[in-house]
Design an enzyme around this catalytic site. Structure first.
Site, mmCIF file in Angstrom:
data_model
loop_
_atom_site.group_PDB
_atom_site.id
_atom_site.type_symbol
_atom_site.label_atom_id
_atom_site.label_comp_id
_atom_site.label_asym_id
_atom_site.label_seq_id
_atom_site.Cartn_x
_atom_site.Cartn_y
_atom_site.Cartn_z
ATOM 1 N N ASP A 1 3.839 6.848 36.237
ATOM 2 C CA ASP A 1 4.819 5.967 36.864
ATOM 3 C C ASP A 1 5.118 6.507 38.264
ATOM 4 O O ASP A 1 5.417 7.697 38.446
ATOM 5 C CB ASP A 1 6.083 5.945 36.008
ATOM 6 C CG ASP A 1 7.222 5.187 36.652
ATOM 7 O OD1 ASP A 1 6.963 4.352 37.543
ATOM 8 O OD2 ASP A 1 8.376 5.435 36.267
ATOM 9 N N ASP B 1 1.821 -6.536 39.082
ATOM 10 C CA ASP B 1 2.112 -7.428 37.967
ATOM 11 C C ASP B 1 3.287 -8.325 38.357
ATOM 12 O O ASP B 1 4.368 -7.837 38.687
ATOM 13 C CB ASP B 1 2.470 -6.598 36.730
ATOM 14 C CG ASP B 1 2.460 -7.422 35.453
ATOM 15 O OD1 ASP B 1 2.867 -8.601 35.505
ATOM 16 O OD2 ASP B 1 2.052 -6.889 34.407
ATOM 17 N N LYS C 1 7.583 -14.448 33.563
ATOM 18 C CA LYS C 1 8.678 -14.988 32.758
ATOM 19 C C LYS C 1 10.025 -14.515 33.325
ATOM 20 O O LYS C 1 10.195 -13.347 33.651
ATOM 21 C CB LYS C 1 8.538 -14.552 31.304
ATOM 22 C CG LYS C 1 7.300 -15.114 30.614
ATOM 23 C CD LYS C 1 7.220 -14.667 29.169
ATOM 24 C CE LYS C 1 5.969 -15.242 28.492
ATOM 25 N NZ LYS C 1 5.845 -14.800 27.092
ATOM 26 N N ASP D 1 -0.966 -13.333 44.616
ATOM 27 C CA ASP D 1 -1.441 -14.709 44.495
ATOM 28 C C ASP D 1 -0.424 -15.571 43.756
ATOM 29 O O ASP D 1 -0.705 -16.723 43.431
ATOM 30 C CB ASP D 1 -2.784 -14.748 43.746
ATOM 31 C CG ASP D 1 -2.663 -14.128 42.353
ATOM 32 O OD1 ASP D 1 -2.293 -12.943 42.277
ATOM 33 O OD2 ASP D 1 -2.934 -14.818 41.354
ATOM 34 N N THR E 1 -10.530 -7.421 46.146
ATOM 35 C CA THR E 1 -10.332 -6.706 44.891
ATOM 36 C C THR E 1 -10.707 -7.619 43.733
ATOM 37 O O THR E 1 -10.811 -8.838 43.890
ATOM 38 C CB THR E 1 -8.866 -6.246 44.697
ATOM 39 O OG1 THR E 1 -8.058 -7.383 44.357
ATOM 40 C CG2 THR E 1 -8.312 -5.597 45.964
ATOM 41 N N TYR F 1 -8.886 -8.411 41.277
ATOM 42 C CA TYR F 1 -7.767 -9.284 40.974
ATOM 43 C C TYR F 1 -7.743 -10.475 41.931
ATOM 44 O O TYR F 1 -7.457 -11.609 41.533
ATOM 45 C CB TYR F 1 -6.461 -8.495 41.051
ATOM 46 C CG TYR F 1 -6.460 -7.308 40.115
ATOM 47 C CD1 TYR F 1 -6.361 -7.485 38.735
ATOM 48 C CD2 TYR F 1 -6.568 -6.018 40.607
ATOM 49 C CE1 TYR F 1 -6.375 -6.400 37.864
ATOM 50 C CE2 TYR F 1 -6.587 -4.919 39.750
ATOM 51 C CZ TYR F 1 -6.489 -5.125 38.386
ATOM 52 O OH TYR F 1 -6.509 -4.046 37.533
ATOM 53 N N GLU F 2 -8.035 -10.219 43.174
ATOM 54 C CA GLU F 2 -8.098 -11.299 44.154
ATOM 55 C C GLU F 2 -9.216 -12.276 43.801
ATOM 56 O O GLU F 2 -9.034 -13.506 43.869
ATOM 57 C CB GLU F 2 -8.329 -10.725 45.545
ATOM 58 C CG GLU F 2 -8.445 -11.776 46.638
ATOM 59 C CD GLU F 2 -8.788 -11.152 47.971
ATOM 60 O OE1 GLU F 2 -7.917 -11.148 48.843
ATOM 61 O OE2 GLU F 2 -9.922 -10.656 48.114
#
Length: 225
Positions: A108, A130, A134, A166, A204, A206-207
């Site tokens: 962390d 992240d 929600k 995004d 990346t 994720y992108e």
């Protein structure tokens, strides 16, 4: 300042044999011990002189961190990632590339942030964190008042905080908080300044997933006043 709770995975699928070997052999020389940092200039973490130090929070697969370290050998990079598989992959990549300007922190990031010296960083990158979409989980988002205070303390005057996402709601969430903070200035002057990636951006995983799924990434940069 309170220490934030950690949310997220620590470990995924079994490591590949080569990754496990690099982790055992090479990580000890790359790993940062926060308890040993107090009062120590960050430049001393690296075997060669560096003109500045940058931090990437949650580097994931390490594509951006590795690219930046290769492009700027005169800058020291600290990569923080709590996911063991990401640390293992990056440790192997650093060893195989022979990079001397990267150090890693595999936990962390908040305890590390709280031990870094004031004004010690030229830039902090938070890329595709992240989004916790929600509503009941929004308190888990990294961009919160406590962490904005940490970023402000650690950045040198004129330093930069870069944020990529995004998820439109997380972009709006971050803009609202940083634009309301007199310690920061959003550097964008026109839409392309946040629609287009930064110079040298390697992309990346994720992108790439976001683009495949039809989401438009945004690239937001704030200057520490």
């Amino acid at each position: 300042m309170r220490e934030a709770a950690f949310y997220g995975r620590r470990k995924g699928k079994k490591l590949r044999a080569a990754q496990a070997t690099h982790l055992a052999r090479d990580l000890p020389a790359l790993a940062i011990d926060p308890d040993a940092l107090e009062g120590r200039p960050l430049a001393e973490l690296f075997p060669h002189p560096v003109r500045a130090v940058r931090l990437e929070i949650g580097f994931g697969g390490g594509e951006h961190l590795l690219s930046e370290a290769r492009r700027h050998p005169d800058i020291g990079y600290i990569g923080a990632e709590a996911f063991l598989n990401g640390i293992a992959k990056m440790t192997a990549a650093i060893a195989e590339a022979g990079l001397a300007n990267v150090r890693l922190y595999g936990d962390d990031v908040v305890p590390l942030l709280d031990r870094l010296p004031d004004g010690a960083l030229e830039r902090i990158d938070l890329l595709y964190p992240d989004p916790w979409p929600k509503r009941r989980h929004w308190k888990r988002r990294f961009v919160q008042a406590d962490n904005i205070d940490r970023i402000a303390r650690l950045l040198a005057p004129g330093g930069h905080f870069r944020f990529a996402t995004d998820i439109e709601h997380y972009a709006a969430w971050t803009l609202a908080r940083l634009n309301a903070d007199p310690r920061f200035e959003w550097t964008a002057r026109r839409a392309d300044d946040w629609r287009r990636p930064w110079e040298g951006w390697p992309g990346t995983r994720y992108e790439a997933k976001a683009l495949r799924e039809g989401r438009r990434p945004g690239y937001y940069e704030f200057r520490r006043i």
